[in-house]
Design a protein around this motif. Structure first.
Motif, PDB file in Angstrom:
ATOM      1  N   LEU A  27       0.853  -1.050   0.180  1.00 27.38           N
ATOM      2  CA  LEU A  27      -0.058  -0.072  -0.002  1.00 27.38           C
ATOM      3  C   LEU A  27       1.047   1.315  -0.029  1.00 27.38           C
ATOM      4  O   LEU A  27       2.145   1.240   0.410  1.00 27.38           O
ATOM      5  CB  LEU A  27      -0.845  -0.035   1.231  1.00 27.38           C
ATOM      6  N   THR A  28       0.410   2.415  -0.574  1.00 29.83           N
ATOM      7  CA  THR A  28       1.222   3.437  -0.292  1.00 29.83           C
ATOM      8  C   THR A  28       1.024   3.879   0.796  1.00 29.83           C
ATOM      9  O   THR A  28      -0.113   3.767   1.902  1.00 29.83           O
ATOM     10  CB  THR A  28       0.455   4.719  -1.409  1.00 29.83           C
ATOM     11  N   PRO A  29       1.918   4.811   1.536  1.00 27.52           N
ATOM     12  CA  PRO A  29       1.678   5.365   2.808  1.00 27.52           C
ATOM     13  C   PRO A  29       0.280   6.100   3.109  1.00 27.52           C
ATOM     14  O   PRO A  29      -0.454   6.043   4.099  1.00 27.52           O
ATOM     15  CB  PRO A  29       2.835   6.346   3.020  1.00 27.52           C
ATOM     16  N   GLU A  30      -0.275   6.745   2.090  1.00 25.50           N
ATOM     17  CA  GLU A  30      -1.333   7.609   2.062  1.00 25.50           C
ATOM     18  C   GLU A  30      -2.604   6.783   2.031  1.00 25.50           C
ATOM     19  O   GLU A  30      -3.253   6.956   3.026  1.00 25.50           O
ATOM     20  CB  GLU A  30      -1.616   8.446   0.893  1.00 25.50           C
ATOM     21  N   LEU A  31      -2.631   5.717   1.234  1.00 23.82           N
ATOM     22  CA  LEU A  31      -3.744   4.698   1.390  1.00 23.82           C
ATOM     23  C   LEU A  31      -3.805   3.909   2.672  1.00 23.82           C
ATOM     24  O   LEU A  31      -4.921   3.750   3.297  1.00 23.82           O
ATOM     25  CB  LEU A  31      -3.487   3.707   0.271  1.00 23.82           C
ATOM     26  N   LYS A  32      -2.717   3.558   3.264  1.00 26.87           N
ATOM     27  CA  LYS A  32      -2.621   2.957   4.537  1.00 26.87           C
ATOM     28  C   LYS A  32      -3.016   3.981   5.639  1.00 26.87           C
ATOM     29  O   LYS A  32      -3.893   3.374   6.417  1.00 26.87           O
ATOM     30  CB  LYS A  32      -1.116   2.357   4.957  1.00 26.87           C
ATOM     31  N   ALA A  33      -2.938   5.228   5.497  1.00 22.79           N
ATOM     32  CA  ALA A  33      -3.180   6.031   6.427  1.00 22.79           C
ATOM     33  C   ALA A  33      -4.769   6.187   6.456  1.00 22.79           C
ATOM     34  O   ALA A  33      -5.624   6.126   7.446  1.00 22.79           O
ATOM     35  CB  ALA A  33      -2.528   7.422   6.557  1.00 22.79           C
ATOM     36  N   ASP A  34      -5.232   6.423   5.283  1.00 20.82           N
ATOM     37  CA  ASP A  34      -6.689   6.323   5.002  1.00 20.82           C
ATOM     38  C   ASP A  34      -7.330   5.138   5.789  1.00 20.82           C
ATOM     39  O   ASP A  34      -8.421   5.272   6.286  1.00 20.82           O
ATOM     40  CB  ASP A  34      -7.175   6.455   3.647  1.00 20.82           C
ATOM     41  N   LEU A  35      -6.747   4.103   5.335  1.00 20.09           N
ATOM     42  CA  LEU A  35      -7.435   2.731   5.930  1.00 20.09           C
ATOM     43  C   LEU A  35      -7.544   2.857   7.358  1.00 20.09           C
ATOM     44  O   LEU A  35      -8.384   2.235   8.014  1.00 20.09           O
ATOM     45  CB  LEU A  35      -6.714   1.345   5.372  1.00 20.09           C
ATOM     46  N   ALA A  36      -6.337   3.217   7.850  1.00 23.02           N
ATOM     47  CA  ALA A  36      -6.372   3.232   9.426  1.00 23.02           C
ATOM     48  C   ALA A  36      -7.366   4.091  10.059  1.00 23.02           C
ATOM     49  O   ALA A  36      -7.981   3.886  11.001  1.00 23.02           O
ATOM     50  CB  ALA A  36      -4.772   3.590   9.842  1.00 23.02           C
ATOM     51  N   ARG A  37      -7.546   5.192   9.534  1.00 25.71           N
ATOM     52  CA  ARG A  37      -8.483   6.274   9.774  1.00 25.71           C
ATOM     53  C   ARG A  37      -9.705   5.489   9.755  1.00 25.71           C
ATOM     54  O   ARG A  37     -10.716   5.458  10.611  1.00 25.71           O
ATOM     55  CB  ARG A  37      -8.629   7.813   9.263  1.00 25.71           C
ATOM     56  N   ALA A  38      -9.990   4.803   8.439  1.00 29.25           N
ATOM     57  CA  ALA A  38     -11.469   4.304   8.451  1.00 29.25           C
ATOM     58  C   ALA A  38     -11.897   3.151   9.264  1.00 29.25           C
ATOM     59  O   ALA A  38     -12.896   2.719   9.747  1.00 29.25           O
ATOM     60  CB  ALA A  38     -11.695   3.654   6.811  1.00 29.25           C
ATOM     61  N   ARG A  39     -10.593   2.405   9.760  1.00 26.72           N
ATOM     62  CA  ARG A  39     -10.633   1.081  10.505  1.00 26.72           C
ATOM     63  C   ARG A  39     -10.924   1.566  11.779  1.00 26.72           C
ATOM     64  O   ARG A  39     -11.783   0.760  12.428  1.00 26.72           O
ATOM     65  CB  ARG A  39      -9.465   0.465  10.353  1.00 26.72           C
TER      66      ARG A  39
END
Length: 94
Positions: free
Chosen positions: A13-25
């Motif tokens: 994952l890109t760092p940005e996508l991982k951060a978005d997923l972490a917030r959503a999670r």
């Protein structure tokens, strides 16, 4: 591999996508894996908006541009009303 064990898949994952997923999670209360699976599963479900648009396309083609815009405006207004309703709650009759 035991029969009950689910297959694994490595994913970059890109760092940005991982951060978005972490917030959503966090917002959903799911694990990172659960969030990814839930979002991925949604991509295989039929899109109700696309189905509605496909069903209306031949009907709207019969209308002139002004009437078509009016009908679409009514649908948009109706969807706005439905989207602000809370599930399971009914408006009190006056």
């Amino acid at each position: 591999m035991p029969e009950h064990e689910q297959p694994r898949f490595n994913l970059r994952l890109t760092p940005e996508l991982k951060a978005d997923l972490a917030r959503a999670r966090k917002a959903s209360g799911r694990s990172m894996n659960g969030e990814i699976l839930a979002r991925l599963s949604l991509t295989f479900e039929p899109d109700p908006a696309a189905q509605l648009a496909e069903a209306l396309r031949p009907l709207l083609a019969l209308l002139d541009e002004r009437d078509r815009a009016e009908v679409v405006g009514h649908f948009v207004s109706g969807l706005a009303i439905v989207s602000r309703k809370k599930p399971g709650r009914r408006r009190r009759q006056e």
